[in-house]
Design an enzyme around this catalytic site. Sequence first.
Site, PDB file in Angstrom:
ATOM      1  N   VAL A 249      -2.932 -13.264  -4.281  1.00  0.00           N
ATOM      2  CA  VAL A 249      -2.198 -12.418  -3.315  1.00  0.00           C
ATOM      3  C   VAL A 249      -0.746 -12.879  -3.262  1.00  0.00           C
ATOM      4  O   VAL A 249      -0.470 -14.060  -3.061  1.00  0.00           O
ATOM      5  CB  VAL A 249      -2.799 -12.544  -1.891  1.00  0.00           C
ATOM      6  CG1 VAL A 249      -2.041 -11.643  -0.922  1.00  0.00           C
ATOM      7  CG2 VAL A 249      -4.277 -12.213  -1.894  1.00  0.00           C
TER       8      VAL A 249
ATOM      9  N   ILE B 231       4.193 -16.392  -3.610  1.00  0.00           N
ATOM     10  CA  ILE B 231       4.351 -16.700  -2.177  1.00  0.00           C
ATOM     11  C   ILE B 231       3.130 -17.444  -1.661  1.00  0.00           C
ATOM     12  O   ILE B 231       2.008 -16.980  -1.857  1.00  0.00           O
ATOM     13  CB  ILE B 231       4.469 -15.419  -1.325  1.00  0.00           C
ATOM     14  CG1 ILE B 231       5.431 -14.417  -1.941  1.00  0.00           C
ATOM     15  CG2 ILE B 231       4.878 -15.747   0.091  1.00  0.00           C
ATOM     16  CD1 ILE B 231       5.402 -13.080  -1.227  1.00  0.00           C
TER      17      ILE B 231
ATOM     18  N   GLU C 182       0.425  -3.699 -13.737  1.00  0.00           N
ATOM     19  CA  GLU C 182      -0.876  -3.982 -14.344  1.00  0.00           C
ATOM     20  C   GLU C 182      -0.970  -3.219 -15.666  1.00  0.00           C
ATOM     21  O   GLU C 182      -0.200  -2.295 -15.907  1.00  0.00           O
ATOM     22  CB  GLU C 182      -2.000  -3.508 -13.418  1.00  0.00           C
ATOM     23  CG  GLU C 182      -2.002  -4.165 -12.053  1.00  0.00           C
ATOM     24  CD  GLU C 182      -2.217  -5.659 -12.112  1.00  0.00           C
ATOM     25  OE1 GLU C 182      -3.219  -6.104 -12.668  1.00  0.00           O
ATOM     26  OE2 GLU C 182      -1.342  -6.399 -11.608  1.00  0.00           O
TER      27      GLU C 182
ATOM     28  N   LYS D 211      -5.733  -6.972  -2.533  1.00  0.00           N
ATOM     29  CA  LYS D 211      -5.094  -8.145  -1.918  1.00  0.00           C
ATOM     30  C   LYS D 211      -5.326  -8.169  -0.407  1.00  0.00           C
ATOM     31  O   LYS D 211      -5.596  -9.223   0.169  1.00  0.00           O
ATOM     32  CB  LYS D 211      -3.599  -8.151  -2.259  1.00  0.00           C
ATOM     33  CG  LYS D 211      -3.356  -8.390  -3.750  1.00  0.00           C
ATOM     34  CD  LYS D 211      -1.916  -8.106  -4.128  1.00  0.00           C
ATOM     35  CE  LYS D 211      -1.663  -8.354  -5.613  1.00  0.00           C
ATOM     36  NZ  LYS D 211      -0.384  -7.809  -6.084  1.00  0.00           N
TER      37      LYS D 211
ATOM     38  N   GLY E  88       5.164 -11.599 -11.703  1.00  0.00           N
ATOM     39  CA  GLY E  88       5.972 -12.266 -12.728  1.00  0.00           C
ATOM     40  C   GLY E  88       5.298 -13.553 -13.173  1.00  0.00           C
ATOM     41  O   GLY E  88       4.534 -14.168 -12.416  1.00  0.00           O
TER      42      GLY E  88
HETATM   43  N1  HSE Z   1       0.950  -5.707 -10.708  1.00  0.00           N
HETATM   44  C1  HSE Z   1       1.011  -6.642  -9.641  1.00  0.00           C
HETATM   45  C2  HSE Z   1       2.223  -6.294  -8.778  1.00  0.00           C
HETATM   46  C3  HSE Z   1       1.129  -8.034 -10.188  1.00  0.00           C
HETATM   47  O1  HSE Z   1       3.046  -5.480  -9.205  1.00  0.00           O
HETATM   48  O2  HSE Z   1       2.325  -6.801  -7.659  1.00  0.00           O
HETATM   49  C4  HSE Z   1       0.930  -9.120  -9.177  1.00  0.00           C
HETATM   50  O3  HSE Z   1      -0.326  -9.070  -8.583  1.00  0.00           O
END
Ligand code: HSE
Length: 406
Positions: A126, A130, A184, A199, A297
Amino acid sequence: MNIAILGFGVVGSGVAEVIKNNSDSILKNSNVSLKVTRILDIRDFSGNEYENIITNNFDDILGDDTIDIVVETMGGVKPAFDFVLACLNKGKHVVSSNKELVATKGYELLEAAKKNNVNFLFEASVGGGIPIIRPMSRCLAGNKISEVAGILNGTSNFILTKMIMDGMSFADALKLAQDKGYAEKDPTADVEGLDAMRKICILASLAFGYHVYPDGVYSEGISKITLEDVAFAASYDSVIKLIAMTKKLSDDKALVMVSPRLVKNDSMLSGVNGVFNACLVRGDATGDVLMYGKGAGSLATASAVVGDVIDCASYSEERKFFGWDDKKENYLADYLDCETALYVRATGADKAAIEKAFGSVQYLTRENQGADEIAFVTPVKKEKELRDTLACLNMNVLSIIRTADY
Ligand code: HSE
């Protein structure tokens, strides 16, 4: 301690890089020595500096008793679940960045970790880099948490920011997010709210103590948001953000949902832009706490993974107390029974009829507004009542977006 990494993609390679670059400071600050000794990936990595330790056979890791901690950065449930479960049952600690795995199988894996007296940690699942899971389960443990609301998908926040600040189209902004490696494999999960929903399921489970499975959680994405909506929101001193939220309604009920919302400019969440994420936690003792940073990232996410690896190494003999109960029946509230105000954009509307139906509304404006176009914000009421009222009005509804009260 010897580490294996399952999946050498964006996050897995970042984990290897962070451990390589920062091993000295990790040793100095945490008294832990980390070494990546095996990597599982089915792709060809000829010429890569880790070429000699890459295998395509999971048993090379499971059967290697010198490996204490396994990092799972494969994504998806299959085969990640089988691999993680096998590692836990073999007495290996597991660290995962895999939100789909934790959201759908978290309870089962936490129970397996408990049974085997090892750790299953997933800070990176999540909010990317952070710290959220550990602060919620440790630093805020003295609070009764009533609500968690966050911008938890970097890709959709990046897209909305580009639309709001640069007037970029949705399609162009998505392409840019994909080029930057935020999205993704299938960006539908990002733009339709599924990723943020997984999340918030994890955070709701942690906050309220019952596993919230993604099935049955309402989620709506940003793909229908238009530049017209963005402009009308500005006249309401607001920005449109994809908000994942959970709120405790009673000991037996919680609302968990994801949807775009109009967030007032003076909210702590309104200035969270680009790939950044933020998570607001409302505790009875501390009030509102905001955690903010890069939500996606390679290195940012690897930072959270490596933090968990260090924790596993530090608690290698004594398992951390960490987990939640399985799901509670009838626990999830219906969002239609909960109160909100709605932003509505329409054509062919009759203002007098709108005012008669809602009592009073706040009209919004934008540059180049169509002669027949109208936008307004309703009073706060149960969402079902608002939608029933809208359905009785004779107009062509183009957009409906909820508002936020944080
Ligand atoms: N695809 C996800 C996002 C990656 O853009 O937040 C991180 O979980």
